[in-house]
Design an enzyme around this catalytic site. Sequence first.
Site, mmCIF file in Angstrom:
data_model
loop_
_atom_site.group_PDB
_atom_site.id
_atom_site.type_symbol
_atom_site.label_atom_id
_atom_site.label_comp_id
_atom_site.label_asym_id
_atom_site.label_seq_id
_atom_site.Cartn_x
_atom_site.Cartn_y
_atom_site.Cartn_z
ATOM 1 N N TRP A 127 0.859 -1.182 0.000
ATOM 2 C CA TRP A 127 0.000 0.000 0.000
ATOM 3 C C TRP A 127 0.905 1.245 0.000
ATOM 4 C CZ3 TRP A 127 -2.057 2.768 4.754
ATOM 5 C CH2 TRP A 127 -3.077 3.666 4.417
ATOM 6 N N ASP A 208 -0.392 -5.293 9.387
ATOM 7 C CA ASP A 208 -1.443 -4.344 9.051
ATOM 8 C C ASP A 208 -2.643 -5.175 8.605
ATOM 9 O OD1 ASP A 208 -3.100 -2.367 8.127
ATOM 10 O OD2 ASP A 208 -1.668 -1.490 6.705
ATOM 11 N N ALA A 210 -6.414 -4.759 7.612
ATOM 12 C CA ALA A 210 -7.432 -3.742 7.296
ATOM 13 C C ALA A 210 -8.668 -4.339 6.638
ATOM 14 C CB ALA A 210 -6.819 -2.682 6.380
ATOM 15 N N LYS A 243 -13.246 -0.860 6.682
ATOM 16 C CA LYS A 243 -13.843 -1.680 5.631
ATOM 17 C C LYS A 243 -14.851 -2.665 6.193
ATOM 18 C CE LYS A 243 -10.388 0.146 3.216
ATOM 19 N NZ LYS A 243 -9.248 0.825 3.374
#
Length: 394
Positions: A127, A208, A210, A243
């Site tokens: 990302w 991470d 997400a 999300k």
Amino acid sequence: MLENLTAQPQDKILMLIEMFKADPRADKIDLGVGVYKNADGVTPVMHAIKTAEAQLWREETTKSYTGLAGDPGFSDAMRDLILGESVDAARVAAAATPGGTGAVRQALELIKFHTPDATIWLSNPTWPNHPSIVRHLGLNMAEYRYFDSESRGVDFDGMMADLARVKAGDVVLLHGCCHNPTGANLTLPEWQIVADHLVAIGAMPMIDIAYQGFGDGLAQDAAGTRLIAKCCPETLIAASCSKNFGIYRERTGLLMAVSPTIAAKPTVQGTLNHLNRQNFSFPPDHGARLVTMILTDKDLRADWQAELKSMRDGMIHLREQLARELRQRTGSDRFGFIAQHRGMFSRLGATPEQVELLRKDHGIYMVGDSRMNIAGLNATTVPILAQAIADVGV
Ligand code: LMR
């Protein structure tokens, strides 16, 4: 001073939003920014969130500060959601943050505060905000291979060969699930090999996560994170609720630090609180409170999980449809990886010129590295995309 500022590079994902808005074509298709959309192109407020908001409006009696680490009930509920039984809760320090990005930032702030000479290892690709924040904080950065552009799967041999160069005290950033931007993910045996390697060299994993619940299921998507947390003496975990709870603009995230011992936790917790205080003082609470209400109420949780499942099933269905349509149009199986990838994204493997043609000639917007947001599609646009991909010769 202000007149001497120089222009900063624009974020390539956020830039696409503006380009898409400015395009007058009615049949344009947005596969850019990572925001879930339903078949009508709407990013819905999830039903359980609406219910919790109504209840909160009736019951909330104060909007005074929570604590520097946010509401401990939020941390506990999120810790259970992500880590399950994998580690002793008494070892886990946690602090709410403004979104998952805030958690990434605070994790890197913690590293900078404590071990500024550590190198942060990022997957190539990753990302774009990961390298951007690492650079902004002035930390050392290195990359490990991740994506095999032939198979469009994980280049695990390349990854391990690069991770062999990691030194004790370095930090290896891993995507918990639904890798952004590729959609290619580690298998559980591969997670184990990574965990064993990090333990052997004394490096720290930073995860991470997400998109928990967007891949194969809530527990399945957390399996790699749980394995790492269980095997490694210490782990940093940056989690986002944007999300999977659909609360993007509420900025709801959590940084967890799994401490090596129970005795170490209070100091770790105090450090997380201190770093929050320096950066933004108290974290936002509205989204965190809704998440806590949902996770701790049987009915709300069942409602949320059912809606999340239907979102996930919808994305898997779109993947299968797109792979099928591409097989028909190209007479080859080379796009089968789209059905294997998980989460919102797949890296198509198109050249920048082909991505540009898709945008100019077909009104199809994807990130320049050919990352497509699968949730931006519906049953009608999948065949259009498939034809366009075949036309530009990917
Ligand atoms: C994305 O990758 O598109 C999302 O995470 C949105 C963002 O902030 O970049």
